[in-house]
Design an enzyme around this catalytic site. Structure first.
Site, PDB file in Angstrom:
ATOM      1  N   ASP A  15       3.936  16.101  -1.818  1.00  0.00           N
ATOM      2  CA  ASP A  15       3.084  16.519  -0.709  1.00  0.00           C
ATOM      3  C   ASP A  15       3.506  17.858  -0.121  1.00  0.00           C
ATOM      4  O   ASP A  15       4.550  18.405  -0.468  1.00  0.00           O
ATOM      5  CB  ASP A  15       3.057  15.424   0.380  1.00  0.00           C
ATOM      6  CG  ASP A  15       4.444  14.832   0.662  1.00  0.00           C
ATOM      7  OD1 ASP A  15       5.446  15.441   0.260  1.00  0.00           O
ATOM      8  OD2 ASP A  15       4.503  13.765   1.288  1.00  0.00           O
ATOM      9  N   ASN A  25       6.446   3.622   9.147  1.00  0.00           N
ATOM     10  CA  ASN A  25       5.197   2.856   9.196  1.00  0.00           C
ATOM     11  C   ASN A  25       4.736   2.415   7.800  1.00  0.00           C
ATOM     12  O   ASN A  25       3.618   1.953   7.637  1.00  0.00           O
ATOM     13  CB  ASN A  25       4.094   3.673   9.884  1.00  0.00           C
ATOM     14  CG  ASN A  25       3.751   4.953   9.119  1.00  0.00           C
ATOM     15  OD1 ASN A  25       4.287   5.220   8.060  1.00  0.00           O
ATOM     16  ND2 ASN A  25       2.840   5.735   9.673  1.00  0.00           N
ATOM     17  N   HIS A  64       4.453   4.381   5.092  1.00  0.00           N
ATOM     18  CA  HIS A  64       3.760   5.353   4.233  1.00  0.00           C
ATOM     19  C   HIS A  64       4.653   5.783   3.073  1.00  0.00           C
ATOM     20  O   HIS A  64       5.886   5.778   3.172  1.00  0.00           O
ATOM     21  CB  HIS A  64       3.224   6.554   5.030  1.00  0.00           C
ATOM     22  CG  HIS A  64       4.226   7.543   5.518  1.00  0.00           C
ATOM     23  ND1 HIS A  64       4.251   8.006   6.819  1.00  0.00           N
ATOM     24  CD2 HIS A  64       5.217   8.196   4.881  1.00  0.00           C
ATOM     25  CE1 HIS A  64       5.216   8.889   6.939  1.00  0.00           C
ATOM     26  NE2 HIS A  64       5.832   9.024   5.790  1.00  0.00           N
ATOM     27  N   GLU A 107      -0.891   7.241   4.671  1.00  0.00           N
ATOM     28  CA  GLU A 107      -0.666   6.552   5.935  1.00  0.00           C
ATOM     29  C   GLU A 107      -1.399   5.208   5.958  1.00  0.00           C
ATOM     30  O   GLU A 107      -2.439   5.061   5.309  1.00  0.00           O
ATOM     31  CB  GLU A 107      -1.216   7.411   7.082  1.00  0.00           C
ATOM     32  CG  GLU A 107      -0.574   8.792   7.201  1.00  0.00           C
ATOM     33  CD  GLU A 107       0.719   8.779   7.996  1.00  0.00           C
ATOM     34  OE1 GLU A 107       1.436   7.758   7.971  1.00  0.00           O
ATOM     35  OE2 GLU A 107       1.016   9.798   8.631  1.00  0.00           O
TER      36      GLU A 107
HETATM   37  C1  GLP Z   1       7.699  12.334   5.184  1.00  0.00           C
HETATM   38  C2  GLP Z   1       7.428  12.571   3.700  1.00  0.00           C
HETATM   39  C3  GLP Z   1       7.687  11.314   2.883  1.00  0.00           C
HETATM   40  C4  GLP Z   1       9.035  10.738   3.245  1.00  0.00           C
HETATM   41  C5  GLP Z   1       9.054  10.342   4.704  1.00  0.00           C
HETATM   42  C6  GLP Z   1      10.347   9.724   5.146  1.00  0.00           C
HETATM   43  O1  GLP Z   1       6.630  11.761   5.824  1.00  0.00           O
HETATM   44  N1  GLP Z   1       6.089  13.006   3.455  1.00  0.00           N
HETATM   45  O2  GLP Z   1       7.611  11.643   1.498  1.00  0.00           O
HETATM   46  O3  GLP Z   1       9.307   9.625   2.443  1.00  0.00           O
HETATM   47  O4  GLP Z   1       8.834  11.525   5.457  1.00  0.00           O
HETATM   48  O5  GLP Z   1      11.263  10.722   5.511  1.00  0.00           O
HETATM   49  P1  GLP Z   1      12.803  10.524   5.684  1.00  0.00           P
HETATM   50  O6  GLP Z   1      13.367  10.401   4.311  1.00  0.00           O
HETATM   51  O7  GLP Z   1      13.270  11.788   6.348  1.00  0.00           O
HETATM   52  O8  GLP Z   1      13.009   9.319   6.509  1.00  0.00           O
END
Ligand code: GLP
Length: 243
Positions: A67, A136, A138, A143
């Site tokens: 993304d 959440n 995702h 989402e």
């Molecule tokens: C963002 C990214 C996801 C990632 C998520 C969790 O939303 N788009 O790909 O998995 O954050 O992030 P973190 O690893 O910092 O908890």
């Protein structure tokens, strides 16, 4: 779904890196699916260490990222392209022309989404995909919602995600409200998937994911139950609520 519980963040990262190292050695022209967020950083560090020891070659590797924020170009320090260069690509011998991150500034975003899926397919598909998970539920930026996108798409981020992402920005106004993200279907096409979760903040969502056996668009990560080769690596804090 295979679940591995590791003591802490470092051992989770090492375990994940071992899987990636093995796959890259088996197939030097492997197609990697890569993720951003704090969770995979330790895994990327382990891959860099292995490369520095002379034990790993990325010269034939290709990668596709999940993304990107809409509105940020790759030179913006908060863009995911910048993140990938900074946390991995600048430190290994991968050809940057073989590293793909969706463009957050494409003129025709809808068309870019279609092209991105096509590029992955034409490259032969992702061999191994690393995923983090949002609090959440995702994955990438899919989402929780009434319906989920199959292919790569433009997404309006939830307040919860915008809040979670704000820790990387100087002020809340700057946090992008939209992103381009691979869809659930694009992710499930990967031949092998490794999902990582670390820390107490992820304990609720990991309990929901591993403690149930249903698929719901309200928990996008639950779609991973449909995939035949998923390994979930969590540390003890993230696994905590299942004890
Ligand atoms: C963002 C990214 C996801 C990632 C998520 C969790 O939303 N788009 O790909 O998995 O954050 O992030 P973190 O690893 O910092 O908890």
């Amino acid at each position: 779904m295979k679940v591995l519980v590791e003591k802490d963040y470092d051992s989770m990262s090492r375990r994940a890196a071992e899987i990636f190292i093995e796959e890259i050695r088996k197939k030097p022209d492997i197609i990697l699916g890569l993720a951003t967020g704090s969770t995979p950083i330790g895994t990327y560090k382990e891959l860099i260490n292995e490369y520095n020891k002379g034990n790993l070659d990325f010269s034939k590797v290709k990668s596709f990222n999940l993304d990107e924020y809409i509105g940020l170009d790759g030179s913006h320090p908060n863009s995911y392209r910048y993140f990938m260069d900074d946390n991995l690509f600048n430190h290994i011998n991968i050809d940057k022309n073989n590293t793909f991150v969706p463009s957050g500034i494409a003129e025709d975003l809808e068309n870019h989404c279609k092209e991105y899926d096509k590029m992955i397919d034409e490259a032969g598909g992702i061999d191994i995909q690393v995923l983090g998970i949002g609090e959440n539920g995702h994955i990438a930026f899919n989402e929780p919602d009434e319906k989920l996108s199959n292919g790569t798409f433009v997404v309006n981020l939830t307040e919860e995600t915008i809040m979670a992402n704000s820790r990387f920005f100087d002020n809340n106004e700057e946090v992008p409200k939209k992103a381009i993200s691979m869809g659930i279907g694009s992710i499930l096409k990967a031949k092998k998937i490794v999902l990582l979760a670390s820390g107490r903040k992820k304990a609720n969502v990991i309990k929901e994911l591993l403690g149930n056996d249903f698929i719901t668009t309200k928990l996008p990560a639950s779609f991973l139950l449909l995939h035949q080769d998923v390994t979930i690596i969590v540390d003890e804090e993230a696994y905590g609520k299942l004890d």
